[in-house]
Design a protein around this motif. Sequence first.
Motif, PDB file in Angstrom:
ATOM      1  N   THR A  86       0.800  -1.232   0.000  1.00 30.47           N
ATOM      2  CA  THR A  86       0.000   0.000   0.000  1.00 30.47           C
ATOM      3  C   THR A  86       0.829   1.277   0.000  1.00 30.47           C
ATOM      4  O   THR A  86       0.305   2.357  -0.278  1.00 30.47           O
ATOM      5  CB  THR A  86      -0.916   0.054   1.241  1.00 30.47           C
ATOM      6  OG1 THR A  86      -0.091   0.148   2.415  1.00 30.47           O
ATOM      7  CG2 THR A  86      -1.836  -1.146   1.315  1.00 30.47           C
ATOM      8  N   GLY A  87       2.101   1.178   0.373  1.00 33.23           N
ATOM      9  CA  GLY A  87       2.935   2.368   0.483  1.00 33.23           C
ATOM     10  C   GLY A  87       2.685   3.149   1.765  1.00 33.23           C
ATOM     11  O   GLY A  87       3.248   4.223   1.968  1.00 33.23           O
ATOM     12  N   ARG A  88       1.835   2.605   2.636  1.00 37.27           N
ATOM     13  CA  ARG A  88       1.514   3.273   3.908  1.00 37.27           C
ATOM     14  C   ARG A  88       2.685   3.132   4.872  1.00 37.27           C
ATOM     15  O   ARG A  88       3.295   2.082   4.983  1.00 37.27           O
ATOM     16  CB  ARG A  88       0.258   2.648   4.507  1.00 37.27           C
ATOM     17  CG  ARG A  88      -0.284   3.341   5.737  1.00 37.27           C
ATOM     18  CD  ARG A  88      -1.581   2.680   6.205  1.00 37.27           C
ATOM     19  NE  ARG A  88      -1.415   1.282   6.544  1.00 37.27           N
ATOM     20  CZ  ARG A  88      -1.164   0.819   7.770  1.00 37.27           C
ATOM     21  NH1 ARG A  88      -1.049   1.648   8.781  1.00 37.27           N
ATOM     22  NH2 ARG A  88      -1.043  -0.469   7.986  1.00 37.27           N
ATOM     23  N   HIS A  89       2.975   4.215   5.575  1.00 36.46           N
ATOM     24  CA  HIS A  89       4.060   4.217   6.555  1.00 36.46           C
ATOM     25  C   HIS A  89       3.554   3.635   7.871  1.00 36.46           C
ATOM     26  O   HIS A  89       2.457   3.960   8.311  1.00 36.46           O
ATOM     27  CB  HIS A  89       4.545   5.657   6.763  1.00 36.46           C
ATOM     28  CG  HIS A  89       5.876   5.735   7.417  1.00 36.46           C
ATOM     29  ND1 HIS A  89       6.090   6.442   8.557  1.00 36.46           N
ATOM     30  CD2 HIS A  89       7.072   5.194   7.084  1.00 36.46           C
ATOM     31  CE1 HIS A  89       7.357   6.339   8.911  1.00 36.46           C
ATOM     32  NE2 HIS A  89       7.973   5.590   8.033  1.00 36.46           N
ATOM     33  N   LYS A  90       4.352   2.780   8.482  1.00 41.49           N
ATOM     34  CA  LYS A  90       3.982   2.133   9.743  1.00 41.49           C
ATOM     35  C   LYS A  90       5.097   2.389  10.751  1.00 41.49           C
ATOM     36  O   LYS A  90       6.274   2.287  10.411  1.00 41.49           O
ATOM     37  CB  LYS A  90       3.797   0.627   9.496  1.00 41.49           C
ATOM     38  CG  LYS A  90       3.231  -0.131  10.649  1.00 41.49           C
ATOM     39  CD  LYS A  90       2.967  -1.583  10.228  1.00 41.49           C
ATOM     40  CE  LYS A  90       2.481  -2.410  11.393  1.00 41.49           C
ATOM     41  NZ  LYS A  90       2.279  -3.805  11.032  1.00 41.49           N
ATOM     42  N   ARG A  91       4.703   2.736  11.994  1.00 34.67           N
ATOM     43  CA  ARG A  91       5.676   3.017  13.046  1.00 34.67           C
ATOM     44  C   ARG A  91       5.267   2.315  14.331  1.00 34.67           C
ATOM     45  O   ARG A  91       4.087   2.130  14.598  1.00 34.67           O
ATOM     46  CB  ARG A  91       5.741   4.514  13.326  1.00 34.67           C
ATOM     47  CG  ARG A  91       6.156   5.344  12.161  1.00 34.67           C
ATOM     48  CD  ARG A  91       5.972   6.806  12.473  1.00 34.67           C
ATOM     49  NE  ARG A  91       7.008   7.232  13.391  1.00 34.67           N
ATOM     50  CZ  ARG A  91       7.704   8.332  13.273  1.00 34.67           C
ATOM     51  NH1 ARG A  91       7.459   9.147  12.281  1.00 34.67           N
ATOM     52  NH2 ARG A  91       8.623   8.652  14.132  1.00 34.67           N
ATOM     53  N   ALA A  92       6.274   1.967  15.122  1.00 37.30           N
ATOM     54  CA  ALA A  92       6.033   1.395  16.446  1.00 37.30           C
ATOM     55  C   ALA A  92       7.103   1.936  17.383  1.00 37.30           C
ATOM     56  O   ALA A  92       8.289   1.930  17.057  1.00 37.30           O
ATOM     57  CB  ALA A  92       6.094  -0.129  16.397  1.00 37.30           C
ATOM     58  N   SER A  93       6.667   2.411  18.534  1.00 38.08           N
ATOM     59  CA  SER A  93       7.588   2.964  19.519  1.00 38.08           C
ATOM     60  C   SER A  93       7.595   2.078  20.756  1.00 38.08           C
ATOM     61  O   SER A  93       6.549   1.623  21.211  1.00 38.08           O
ATOM     62  CB  SER A  93       7.154   4.382  19.886  1.00 38.08           C
ATOM     63  OG  SER A  93       8.065   4.957  20.792  1.00 38.08           O
ATOM     64  N   GLY A  94       8.783   1.836  21.285  1.00 38.82           N
ATOM     65  CA  GLY A  94       8.908   0.984  22.453  1.00 38.82           C
ATOM     66  C   GLY A  94      10.040   1.431  23.353  1.00 38.82           C
ATOM     67  O   GLY A  94      10.675   2.461  23.122  1.00 38.82           O
ATOM     68  N   THR A  95      10.293   0.616  24.358  1.00 34.31           N
ATOM     69  CA  THR A  95      11.340   0.897  25.334  1.00 34.31           C
ATOM     70  C   THR A  95      12.190  -0.343  25.521  1.00 34.31           C
ATOM     71  O   THR A  95      11.665  -1.455  25.637  1.00 34.31           O
ATOM     72  CB  THR A  95      10.720   1.297  26.693  1.00 34.31           C
ATOM     73  OG1 THR A  95       9.878   2.430  26.489  1.00 34.31           O
ATOM     74  CG2 THR A  95      11.794   1.643  27.706  1.00 34.31           C
ATOM     75  N   ALA A  96      13.503  -0.137  25.573  1.00 34.82           N
ATOM     76  CA  ALA A  96      14.435  -1.234  25.810  1.00 34.82           C
ATOM     77  C   ALA A  96      15.181  -0.992  27.117  1.00 34.82           C
ATOM     78  O   ALA A  96      15.499   0.154  27.458  1.00 34.82           O
ATOM     79  CB  ALA A  96      15.435  -1.347  24.661  1.00 34.82           C
ATOM     80  N   VAL A  97      15.449  -2.085  27.834  1.00 36.49           N
ATOM     81  CA  VAL A  97      16.229  -2.031  29.067  1.00 36.49           C
ATOM     82  C   VAL A  97      17.222  -3.190  29.053  1.00 36.49           C
ATOM     83  O   VAL A  97      16.975  -4.232  28.444  1.00 36.49           O
ATOM     84  CB  VAL A  97      15.345  -2.097  30.335  1.00 36.49           C
ATOM     85  CG1 VAL A  97      14.438  -0.889  30.436  1.00 36.49           C
ATOM     86  CG2 VAL A  97      14.511  -3.361  30.364  1.00 36.49           C
ATOM     87  N   PHE A  98      18.333  -2.983  29.726  1.00 35.97           N
ATOM     88  CA  PHE A  98      19.327  -4.045  29.812  1.00 35.97           C
ATOM     89  C   PHE A  98      18.804  -5.166  30.697  1.00 35.97           C
ATOM     90  O   PHE A  98      18.152  -4.927  31.704  1.00 35.97           O
ATOM     91  CB  PHE A  98      20.653  -3.510  30.369  1.00 35.97           C
ATOM     92  CG  PHE A  98      21.418  -2.709  29.361  1.00 35.97           C
ATOM     93  CD1 PHE A  98      22.261  -3.345  28.458  1.00 35.97           C
ATOM     94  CD2 PHE A  98      21.294  -1.333  29.297  1.00 35.97           C
ATOM     95  CE1 PHE A  98      22.963  -2.619  27.514  1.00 35.97           C
ATOM     96  CE2 PHE A  98      21.988  -0.598  28.362  1.00 35.97           C
ATOM     97  CZ  PHE A  98      22.830  -1.237  27.468  1.00 35.97           C
ATOM     98  N   VAL A  99      19.128  -6.402  30.322  1.00 32.78           N
ATOM     99  CA  VAL A  99      18.696  -7.571  31.074  1.00 32.78           C
ATOM    100  C   VAL A  99      19.607  -7.811  32.270  1.00 32.78           C
ATOM    101  O   VAL A  99      19.139  -8.111  33.362  1.00 32.78           O
ATOM    102  CB  VAL A  99      18.646  -8.820  30.173  1.00 32.78           C
ATOM    103  CG1 VAL A  99      18.369 -10.081  30.968  1.00 32.78           C
ATOM    104  CG2 VAL A  99      17.605  -8.645  29.075  1.00 32.78           C
ATOM    105  N   ARG A 100      20.908  -7.673  32.070  1.00 34.59           N
ATOM    106  CA  ARG A 100      21.854  -7.962  33.157  1.00 34.59           C
ATOM    107  C   ARG A 100      22.730  -6.747  33.452  1.00 34.59           C
ATOM    108  O   ARG A 100      22.495  -6.046  34.419  1.00 34.59           O
ATOM    109  CB  ARG A 100      22.700  -9.188  32.815  1.00 34.59           C
ATOM    110  CG  ARG A 100      21.845 -10.459  32.682  1.00 34.59           C
ATOM    111  CD  ARG A 100      22.656 -11.718  32.584  1.00 34.59           C
ATOM    112  NE  ARG A 100      23.200 -11.921  31.252  1.00 34.59           N
ATOM    113  CZ  ARG A 100      23.247 -13.092  30.644  1.00 34.59           C
ATOM    114  NH1 ARG A 100      22.790 -14.168  31.239  1.00 34.59           N
ATOM    115  NH2 ARG A 100      23.764 -13.212  29.443  1.00 34.59           N
ATOM    116  N   VAL A 101      23.740  -6.518  32.622  1.00 32.35           N
ATOM    117  CA  VAL A 101      24.665  -5.406  32.852  1.00 32.35           C
ATOM    118  C   VAL A 101      24.730  -4.530  31.599  1.00 32.35           C
ATOM    119  O   VAL A 101      24.453  -4.996  30.498  1.00 32.35           O
ATOM    120  CB  VAL A 101      26.084  -5.911  33.233  1.00 32.35           C
ATOM    121  CG1 VAL A 101      26.062  -6.599  34.583  1.00 32.35           C
ATOM    122  CG2 VAL A 101      26.636  -6.843  32.174  1.00 32.35           C
TER     123      VAL A 101
END
Length: 178
Positions: A86-101
């Motif tokens: 379709t040419g439609r733009h798709k976005r997703a926003s998220g958050t990442a955190v460290f698992v250990r160090v």
Amino acid sequence: MSAKKLLLAALGLFAGYKLYKAGNPQIPDNVTPVTNFELSRYLGKWFEVARVENRFEKGLIKTTAEYTLNGDGTVNVLNSGLVESTGRHKRASGTAVFVRVKDEGALKVSFFRPFYGGYNIVDLDEDYQWAIIVGSSPKYFWVLSRTTEVSEELSARAIKVASEVGIVPHNIKWVQQN
């Protein structure tokens, strides 16, 4: 305790366990995240040049991932791409955190809290020009690059790494970036 109460207790324990697992993805046994990882060098825009197709990105081309540091030390993740049909733009926003160090490339990412997915950087160019990532299972695999071009060397390396961690190389989709 009645059978009904016992069943409800068992269902409650099962639901609690599932929520715990959803919030704490495991690093697969055959996956070793990189060490001496420097988040400041990893931040910025990446082109997703290859992946194992998944339901979140199915049919997307010109996919990118942009990582920025949040004030609380977590990482903002902004994924985007074009729906090829379709040419439609798709976005997703998220958050990442460290698992250990913080100097190990093992993170977890959430686009729908409290649910997290594994994000394990298993191979990384010394100049941070490309990265190979494996999720919590072989269903999730990505190759990121600072450029839209994929060298033969990077392609061969991605296939080798995929094979080593149990990903079938023909399941890798090379993403159209132009």
